[in-house]
Motif scaffolding. Structure first.
Motif, PDB file in Angstrom:
ATOM      1  N   LYS A 518       3.110  -8.802  -0.802  1.00 56.83           N
ATOM      2  CA  LYS A 518       3.741  -9.075  -2.097  1.00 56.83           C
ATOM      3  C   LYS A 518       2.935  -8.421  -3.219  1.00 56.83           C
ATOM      4  O   LYS A 518       3.493  -7.788  -4.115  1.00 56.83           O
ATOM      5  N   TYR A 519       1.612  -8.573  -3.154  1.00 58.47           N
ATOM      6  CA  TYR A 519       0.766  -8.024  -4.222  1.00 58.47           C
ATOM      7  C   TYR A 519       0.865  -6.496  -4.249  1.00 58.47           C
ATOM      8  O   TYR A 519       1.066  -5.886  -5.296  1.00 58.47           O
ATOM      9  N   LEU A 520       0.695  -5.867  -3.073  1.00 58.33           N
ATOM     10  CA  LEU A 520       0.697  -4.399  -3.021  1.00 58.33           C
ATOM     11  C   LEU A 520       2.041  -3.845  -3.489  1.00 58.33           C
ATOM     12  O   LEU A 520       2.091  -2.907  -4.292  1.00 58.33           O
ATOM     13  N   ASN A 521       3.132  -4.439  -2.994  1.00 57.97           N
ATOM     14  CA  ASN A 521       4.459  -3.934  -3.374  1.00 57.97           C
ATOM     15  C   ASN A 521       4.770  -4.206  -4.848  1.00 57.97           C
ATOM     16  O   ASN A 521       5.499  -3.435  -5.481  1.00 57.97           O
ATOM     17  N   GLY A 522       4.195  -5.282  -5.380  1.00 56.18           N
ATOM     18  CA  GLY A 522       4.508  -5.653  -6.754  1.00 56.18           C
ATOM     19  C   GLY A 522       3.633  -4.962  -7.790  1.00 56.18           C
ATOM     20  O   GLY A 522       4.019  -4.873  -8.960  1.00 56.18           O
ATOM     21  N   ASN A 523       2.459  -4.472  -7.382  1.00 62.37           N
ATOM     22  CA  ASN A 523       1.509  -3.983  -8.385  1.00 62.37           C
ATOM     23  C   ASN A 523       1.086  -2.529  -8.252  1.00 62.37           C
ATOM     24  O   ASN A 523       0.593  -1.952  -9.228  1.00 62.37           O
ATOM     25  N   LEU A 524       1.216  -1.968  -7.073  1.00 70.74           N
ATOM     26  CA  LEU A 524       0.718  -0.594  -6.927  1.00 70.74           C
ATOM     27  C   LEU A 524       1.678   0.412  -7.556  1.00 70.74           C
ATOM     28  O   LEU A 524       2.903   0.225  -7.508  1.00 70.74           O
ATOM     29  N   GLU A 525       1.100   1.468  -8.136  1.00 69.66           N
ATOM     30  CA  GLU A 525       1.929   2.469  -8.783  1.00 69.66           C
ATOM     31  C   GLU A 525       2.626   3.341  -7.735  1.00 69.66           C
ATOM     32  O   GLU A 525       2.211   3.384  -6.584  1.00 69.66           O
ATOM     33  N   LYS A 526       3.648   4.024  -8.194  1.00 69.83           N
ATOM     34  CA  LYS A 526       4.416   4.902  -7.306  1.00 69.83           C
ATOM     35  C   LYS A 526       3.503   5.998  -6.745  1.00 69.83           C
ATOM     36  O   LYS A 526       2.712   6.574  -7.491  1.00 69.83           O
ATOM     37  N   GLY A 527       3.587   6.242  -5.445  1.00 72.18           N
ATOM     38  CA  GLY A 527       2.784   7.295  -4.835  1.00 72.18           C
ATOM     39  C   GLY A 527       1.356   6.886  -4.515  1.00 72.18           C
ATOM     40  O   GLY A 527       0.554   7.727  -4.097  1.00 72.18           O
ATOM     41  N   ALA A 528       1.025   5.600  -4.714  1.00 72.47           N
ATOM     42  CA  ALA A 528      -0.346   5.134  -4.440  1.00 72.47           C
ATOM     43  C   ALA A 528      -0.672   5.285  -2.950  1.00 72.47           C
ATOM     44  O   ALA A 528       0.204   5.138  -2.092  1.00 72.47           O
ATOM     45  N   VAL A 529      -1.949   5.605  -2.668  1.00 69.52           N
ATOM     46  CA  VAL A 529      -2.390   5.729  -1.273  1.00 69.52           C
ATOM     47  C   VAL A 529      -3.285   4.536  -0.961  1.00 69.52           C
ATOM     48  O   VAL A 529      -4.277   4.311  -1.662  1.00 69.52           O
ATOM     49  N   VAL A 530      -2.926   3.775   0.060  1.00 65.03           N
ATOM     50  CA  VAL A 530      -3.675   2.569   0.364  1.00 65.03           C
ATOM     51  C   VAL A 530      -4.071   2.515   1.845  1.00 65.03           C
ATOM     52  O   VAL A 530      -3.236   2.701   2.732  1.00 65.03           O
ATOM     53  N   ALA A 531      -5.373   2.316   2.075  1.00 69.68           N
ATOM     54  CA  ALA A 531      -5.867   2.130   3.447  1.00 69.68           C
ATOM     55  C   ALA A 531      -5.958   0.632   3.683  1.00 69.68           C
ATOM     56  O   ALA A 531      -6.568  -0.076   2.888  1.00 69.68           O
ATOM     57  N   ASN A 532      -5.313   0.147   4.739  1.00 70.20           N
ATOM     58  CA  ASN A 532      -5.274  -1.313   4.851  1.00 70.20           C
ATOM     59  C   ASN A 532      -5.640  -1.880   6.218  1.00 70.20           C
ATOM     60  O   ASN A 532      -5.680  -3.099   6.376  1.00 70.20           O
ATOM     61  N   HIS A 533      -5.898  -1.025   7.204  1.00 73.44           N
ATOM     62  CA  HIS A 533      -6.352  -1.491   8.511  1.00 73.44           C
ATOM     63  C   HIS A 533      -5.364  -2.394   9.233  1.00 73.44           C
ATOM     64  O   HIS A 533      -5.714  -2.995  10.231  1.00 73.44           O
ATOM     65  N   ASP A 534      -4.177  -2.568   8.716  1.00 73.13           N
ATOM     66  CA  ASP A 534      -3.227  -3.442   9.398  1.00 73.13           C
ATOM     67  C   ASP A 534      -1.898  -2.724   9.476  1.00 73.13           C
ATOM     68  O   ASP A 534      -1.241  -2.476   8.463  1.00 73.13           O
TER      69      ASP A 534
END
Lengths: 646, 68
Positions: A518-534
């Motif tokens: 919910k947090y990542l989808n609600g707050n990250l900007e368009k095109g953001a690159v996120v490493a999440n290990h899951d």
């Protein structure tokens, strides 16, 4: 609330429409191709014609989608919508001419009470699986493997692979040929998971239909119903309908190919042999397990064939050549992309070494959490657990205990019974043995669980033939056993599946998101690159967020750091609990090894734990130096914003 | 179509086979019921038994304290 429900209902309607269009398109296309073969002779029963048409159409569409995805950015709704609508329209027009109901007529023999009970049980199972299919799935492989790959292809716009940490490789299974993913892709790009789930549900229907048709057309209707009853006793049933996969589709292609080989042996119509080769090619295009199964499919052409040796070899050659031609796009792609026709099977790449190194220790899992088989088991108990699953983990994977009951009878009949009427029965038994051994050898030991389905369906038909031939009083006994097992298994399956049925069909996938998603989808900007290990979290990320998941526990921080820099990762999700969990896994493993006096391996695992500890220390240092925490979530999850690495 | 064409089997074999069928179906039914109504009971017993069996039957010499 009302608007949410209406939008959920509209989305569900779109899913069902996309699925229906695909079925109409596949059925029509397959039926049109079959018409060319039937110019030579009318050879198919009505039901077999439906079975073959739908799957042939699906196979052709799947291969076409794959090739289109290699040529360019074809995975876009603007290309797929019109293609599907035109094909579906043409398909429906074909059935306007014929009467679709007459196609489904299956003969006038009356069903006995036992048979009606089995039919009712089958219908109950199919309805429950259908309900599960039109809910958003929460399976295992479907999220970490099948739909993840489909999601990545849609994001790329063409065929490709997910990039994961730390090695940059995709999840190993996604390098298999993935014909069925191409069907799921159509469902997901035009709608959502549920259209893809329905395509998988269709493969369950087709599998039951294939067992019925092959038994009925070549042995008898009574055998067909008992074979289905035996299949309903497979312990994997409750797993397969909800954890969308490709095993059932592969089994359907295999059974249809076998059906056509039998039909060819009877009719000698060359078109049928070619079609058998086409289905073998579709089987090969579905997963690498198709390769060992080719051995089983070649048996009836090689050994149970009344023709001379030259003709037999010629037929095997034609069959295999057609199969390879159909399979060739996948081989060519692998050769061009990776330089290995069976990538990664023949390649000496690092992540294969990783699995080889860890696979050995991973078998210790049962001593840590009772979910897998251990190599400390005496093999006899391991194989016994295939028939009588002693624990829930085994029940997921086991075959029916009816097979255990049947094995002595099958071996006795194989040795003693001769004559034309036992030829098919004994042949199916040998084929199932060959299929099982080939899969077991090629897949690696202790991996029988899901693969038993290929051998299992062949054996179910063979065994039913033996049971049905018994005198009435003894047959009653065996029918009771078959029905008890099928009923118990079905209701156990319903109980287990009920956890998945709590999600009503009128839902939005967003309701399944956990706080991190919910947090990542609600707050990250368009095109953001996120490493999440899951890899699961990665699946639920917005399509415009680029996720770098991980599917392995690595001790190599250097590699991961290099990837973080090269991929310009902006956000890094650090899970304190996961790091501690991994360390505790190694510690438990060491304890078990010490308890078993396996001191050498305990020492090597201790070394691994040290390396993992070192990696975690460097990971924390890196995050402190190059990042700052933007959000902390329950479960000790910290989201870091990384400084520009370039 | 398969016709009734059974091989002749001795009465003893038939009795033994019948007992085998009843035994297999009973063990299966029992494991299902125990799993449904008392989850974990079988797991614990099997775990204990398996750990013991592992040491006795393991093909890995180092597990039996053999070759190092």
């Amino acid at each position: 609330m009302g608007i949410l429900l209406i939008s959920a209902a509209i989305k569900l309607l779109i899913s069902v429409t996309v699925f229906s269009l695909l079925v109409a398109a596949a059925w029509g296309l397959g039926d049109w191709i079959l018409a060319f073969i039937e110019k030579e002779a009318k050879v198919f029963s009505r039901l077999s014609r439906v079975l073959i048409s739908v799957n042939l159409g699906l196979g052709v569409i799947g291969q076409f989608v794959f090739i289109a995805g290699l040529i360019g950015d074809a995975y876009q709704p603007k290309f797929i919508w019109p293609s599907l609508i035109i094909l579906a329209f043409l398909g429906i027009m074909r059935f306007k001419i014929k009467n679709p109901v007459s196609v489904l007529e299956t003969g006038s023999q009356e069903f006995s009470k036992k048979e009606l009970f089995i039919i009712a049980l089958t219908v109950i199972s199919l309805v429950i699986w259908l309900y599960a299919a039109i809910s958003f799935t929460r399976g295992s492989d479907v999220i970490s493997h099948h739909y993840q790959h489909v999601k990545e292809c849609i994001k790329l716009g063409h065929f490709g692979h997910v990039v994961t940490l730390p090695s940059g490789y995709d999840q190993g299974s996604n390098y298999n040929p993935t014909l069925v993913h191409m069907h799921y892709l159509i469902g997901k790009i035009l709608s959502d998971d549920r259209a893809a789930n329905l395509i998988h549900w269709l493969s369950q229907v087709m599998l039951l239909m294939a067992i019925y048709v092959i038994s009925r057309d070549f042995i008898s209707r009574h055998v067909a119903v008992m074979a289905i009853a035996i299949y309903l006793g497979f312990s994997l049933l409750f797993n397969f309908p909800t954890d969308v996969n490709d095993y059932t589709a592969l089994t359907v292609f295999m059974l249809i190919s076998l059906y056509l080989i039998f039909l060819y042996n009877k009719t000698r119509v060359m078109g049928i042999l070619l079609l058998a080769g086409v289905f073998a090619g579709l089987m090969l295009s579905t997963k690498y397990y198709g390769i060992p199964l080719m051995m089983a499919l070649c048996l009836p052409l090689t050994f149970w064939n009344s023709r001379g040796i030259q003709d037999r070899l010629k037929e095997v050659f034609i069959f295999c050549t057609v199969a390879l031609i159909i399979y060739s796009p996948w081989v060519i792609y692998n050769l061009k992309e990776f330089g290995d026709p069976l990538y990664p099977s023949l390649s000496n790449i690092e992540y294969m070494k990783y699995w080889a190194a860890f696979g050995r220790e991973n078998t210790l899992f049962p001593f840590i959490a009772p979910t897998d088989h251990g190599y400390f088991w005496p093999n006899i108990f391991y194989f016994l657990s295939m028939f009588i699953p002693f624990e829930p983990g085994f029940r997921v994977s086991g075959l029916t205990p009816i097979f255990l009951i049947g094995l002595p009878a099958s071996f006795y009949y194989l040795i003693r019974m001769r004559g034309e009427q036992w030829k098919t029965v004994n042949m199916l038994f040998i084929m199932s043995l060959v299929a099982f051994i080939a899969i077991e050898v090629s897949g690696g030991p202790f991996l029988f669980y899901k693969f038993g389905i290929f051998a299992g369906v062949l054996y179910a038909i063979s065994l039913s033939s033996i049971f049905i031939s018994w005198q009435r009083d003894k047959r009653q006994w065996i029918w009771t056993a078959v029905i008890v097992v099928a009923t118990l298994n079905t209701f156990f399956a319903i109980k287990h599946i009920s956890a998945q049925l709590q999600y009503p069909p009128l839902w939005h996938q967003e309701y399944l998101w956990n706080p991190l998603e919910k947090y990542l989808n609600g707050n990250l900007e368009k095109g953001a690159v996120v490493a999440n290990h899951d890899i699961h979290t990665n699946y639920y990320l917005r399509p415009d967020i680029h996720g770098l998941p991980s599917h392995e526990t690595s001790t190599d921080w250097d590699k991961e750091e290099a990837m973080i820099r090269s991929a310009h990762v902006q956000y890094y999700v650090f899970r304190v609990n996961e790091e501690m969990g991994n360390a505790s896994y190694f510690e438990k493993m060491i304890n078990v090894l010490d308890r078993l006096s396996a001191h050498e391996r305990a020492a090597s695992t201790r070394k691994l734990l040290e390396l993992y500890g070192e990696r975690t220390r460097r990971q924390e240092l890196f995050l402190q130096k190059f990042g700052h925490v933007v959000k902390e979530l329950p479960g000790e999850i910290k989201i870091y914003r990384l400084l520009d690495q370039s | 179509m398969i016709k009734n064409d059974e091989p002749v089997i001795s009465p003893i074999t038939r009795v033994v086979y019948t007992i085998f069928i009843v035994l297999v179906v009973s063990v299966y039914s029992l494991t299902v019921f125990i799993d449904v109504y008392s989850p974990g009971v079988i797991d614990k017993r099997i775990m204990k038994w398996r750990t013991n069996a592992a040491v006795i039957f393991s093909t890995d010499p180092s597990a039996r304290g053999g070759k190092k």
